[in-house]
Design a protein around this motif. Sequence first.
Motif, PDB file in Angstrom:
ATOM      1  N   THR A 165       0.836  -1.210   0.000  1.00 21.34           N
ATOM      2  CA  THR A 165       0.000   0.000   0.000  1.00 21.34           C
ATOM      3  C   THR A 165       0.867   1.255   0.000  1.00 21.34           C
ATOM      4  OG1 THR A 165      -1.709  -1.181   1.245  1.00 21.34           O
ATOM      5  CG2 THR A 165      -1.824   1.225   1.227  1.00 21.34           C
ATOM      6  N   LEU A 166       1.916   1.252   0.826  1.00 18.28           N
ATOM      7  CA  LEU A 166       2.803   2.397   0.905  1.00 18.28           C
ATOM      8  C   LEU A 166       3.553   2.624  -0.402  1.00 18.28           C
ATOM      9  CD1 LEU A 166       4.294   1.753   4.467  1.00 18.28           C
ATOM     10  CD2 LEU A 166       2.853   3.700   3.825  1.00 18.28           C
ATOM     11  N   VAL A 167       4.105   1.550  -0.947  1.00 14.88           N
ATOM     12  CA  VAL A 167       4.931   1.687  -2.157  1.00 14.88           C
ATOM     13  C   VAL A 167       4.084   2.058  -3.363  1.00 14.88           C
ATOM     14  CG1 VAL A 167       6.402   0.440  -3.779  1.00 14.88           C
ATOM     15  CG2 VAL A 167       6.762   0.180  -1.326  1.00 14.88           C
ATOM     16  N   TYR A 168       2.970   1.360  -3.576  1.00 15.29           N
ATOM     17  CA  TYR A 168       2.124   1.660  -4.738  1.00 15.29           C
ATOM     18  C   TYR A 168       1.559   3.082  -4.646  1.00 15.29           C
ATOM     19  CZ  TYR A 168       2.167  -3.402  -5.598  1.00 15.29           C
ATOM     20  OH  TYR A 168       2.552  -4.702  -5.833  1.00 15.29           O
ATOM     21  N   GLY A 169       1.048   3.436  -3.467  1.00 15.93           N
ATOM     22  CA  GLY A 169       0.489   4.769  -3.293  1.00 15.93           C
ATOM     23  C   GLY A 169       1.545   5.850  -3.424  1.00 15.93           C
ATOM     24  N   GLY A 209       8.101  10.218   1.027  1.00 16.12           N
ATOM     25  CA  GLY A 209       8.028   9.761   2.407  1.00 16.12           C
ATOM     26  C   GLY A 209       7.368   8.410   2.546  1.00 16.12           C
ATOM     27  N   MET A 210       6.430   8.090   1.647  1.00 17.66           N
ATOM     28  CA  MET A 210       5.754   6.798   1.696  1.00 17.66           C
ATOM     29  C   MET A 210       6.651   5.659   1.209  1.00 17.66           C
ATOM     30  SD  MET A 210       1.974   7.970   0.317  1.00 17.66           S
ATOM     31  CE  MET A 210       1.287   6.300   0.372  1.00 17.66           C
ATOM     32  N   VAL A 211       7.562   5.968   0.302  1.00 15.68           N
ATOM     33  CA  VAL A 211       8.370   4.920  -0.339  1.00 15.68           C
ATOM     34  C   VAL A 211       9.747   4.760   0.302  1.00 15.68           C
ATOM     35  CG1 VAL A 211       9.476   4.244  -2.519  1.00 15.68           C
ATOM     36  CG2 VAL A 211       7.173   5.226  -2.536  1.00 15.68           C
ATOM     37  N   TYR A 212      10.336   5.850   0.791  1.00 15.84           N
ATOM     38  CA  TYR A 212      11.745   5.846   1.179  1.00 15.84           C
ATOM     39  C   TYR A 212      12.070   4.810   2.258  1.00 15.84           C
ATOM     40  CZ  TYR A 212      16.187   7.536   3.042  1.00 15.84           C
ATOM     41  OH  TYR A 212      17.477   7.624   3.495  1.00 15.84           O
ATOM     42  N   LEU A 213      11.421   4.896   3.422  1.00 17.04           N
ATOM     43  CA  LEU A 213      11.755   3.982   4.506  1.00 17.04           C
ATOM     44  C   LEU A 213      11.446   2.522   4.167  1.00 17.04           C
ATOM     45  CD1 LEU A 213      11.474   4.652   8.271  1.00 17.04           C
ATOM     46  CD2 LEU A 213      10.684   2.477   7.374  1.00 17.04           C
ATOM     47  N   PRO A 214      10.265   2.203   3.597  1.00 15.13           N
ATOM     48  CA  PRO A 214      10.021   0.808   3.223  1.00 15.13           C
ATOM     49  C   PRO A 214      11.043   0.253   2.241  1.00 15.13           C
ATOM     50  CG  PRO A 214       7.955   2.026   3.240  1.00 15.13           C
ATOM     51  CD  PRO A 214       9.050   3.038   3.416  1.00 15.13           C
ATOM     52  N   SER A 215      11.538   1.109   1.316  1.00 17.26           N
ATOM     53  CA  SER A 215      12.535   0.643   0.340  1.00 17.26           C
ATOM     54  C   SER A 215      13.832   0.231   1.014  1.00 17.26           C
ATOM     55  CB  SER A 215      12.822   1.752  -0.686  1.00 17.26           C
ATOM     56  OG  SER A 215      11.673   2.068  -1.427  1.00 17.26           O
TER      57      SER A 215
END
Length: 423
Positions: free
Chosen positions: A83-87, A123-129
């Motif tokens: 959800t975080l990465v796609y969004g 911000g949604m993608v950076y930490l999960p990546s």
Amino acid sequence: MSLTAPLKEGIDCFTHFPASLAGIDMGNTVRPTGGLNMDFYTRDYLSNSSSSSIAWIGSINAFILISGGLISGPLFDRGYFRTLVYGGCLIQSFSLFMLSLCKRQQYYQIFLAQGLGLGIGFGMVYLPSIAVLSHYFRRRRALAMTIAASGSSLGATVHPIMLNNTFDKLGFGNAVRASAGMISALLLVVCLIMHPRLPPAAGRRSVLRAVPRFARDGVYVFAVLGMAFYNIGFYFVLFYLQLDSITHGISQTLSFYSLVIMNGASFFGRLSPGFFAHKLGVVNIICASAGVGTVLIFCVIALKTVASVVTIGVLYGYSVGIFVTMMAPLLTVLTDDMGELGLRMGLGFSVVGIAGLIGPPINGALLTSRYIWWKPALFSGIMALVGFGFLLATVFAFRRKMRVRREGEIGKSETRNEEKGAA
């Protein structure tokens, strides 16, 4: 055990390198190329706005990028990775194309598209990546994270060249659209390849309940404060090196490529520590890089010649590359329970993000329209020096923690041996 399971895991590990690299590359591109934006906006596209006002665009972007981990970290722990990465990827692509539609001298349009829109997507993608790599690597986790983080400098080397050569020929709108198309294609690769391997952490971990517990962890507190204060100062060179060069009479061509030089050095700085971090220690490496960077920030006061621009660009790029790359591994090393890694990273990065929020605007205000360079350089250098002091305290506190832990393990081992002997 079936051979297909380890084979699939091995393929997943391999494919996550380009995916994470692309995700961090796109998520960090605006930060290293902030100097290009500052110069172009200050002298041309937003010339009616002050340097301090323009600096808020990159500052807000960087703040949301890093502090977004306070939300994306716990959500990552709970299993909302996709959800975080796609969004986040969708918001990034949309915001970039909206940026291409922004009109000249319309500050609020660029602020909304680049400062807020891109910041939220990043911000949604950076930490999960970054955090997802901890699912696939244990022994060489620091190496994996540094290789993936090198994507930021790779993108920041390509983008200044691309934009510098297209702004005049194609115009702002078409140049940004070309960049947006390339970035969107890479973000599609991220969405198709990247996925978590481990199940979500059991139970929900409240941020408010975790704060008092984390606050009692002295090593963690020193590390976060060190990164935060250093973050106030280290954006100065990244944002202003190109503008500083031009105002000191250095040719525009070399000034334009000063960012390329710095980001090229940053690429090797991000890549190199992963190969010897397990020997020298993540804590020692990030402390040393902060010390070198602090000295170089003060050296910007003396920047006047081509040689000084190149020297500072290479050395500072390399040191900052190491520092930025080691931030996530540092918090990983200080985390005993991997189930709360996202929460620890999110909380730590949010504090670092707040610090980065105030640095560039203060530098812009100190610079003024008369370009008084020693004032922002001195302020940034002092803030970086304070950060280096906290990181030095982190080194000693971490060594003490490891020593106490080893002594405890030796004591337990001796107790077990005595019990066996008595039996």
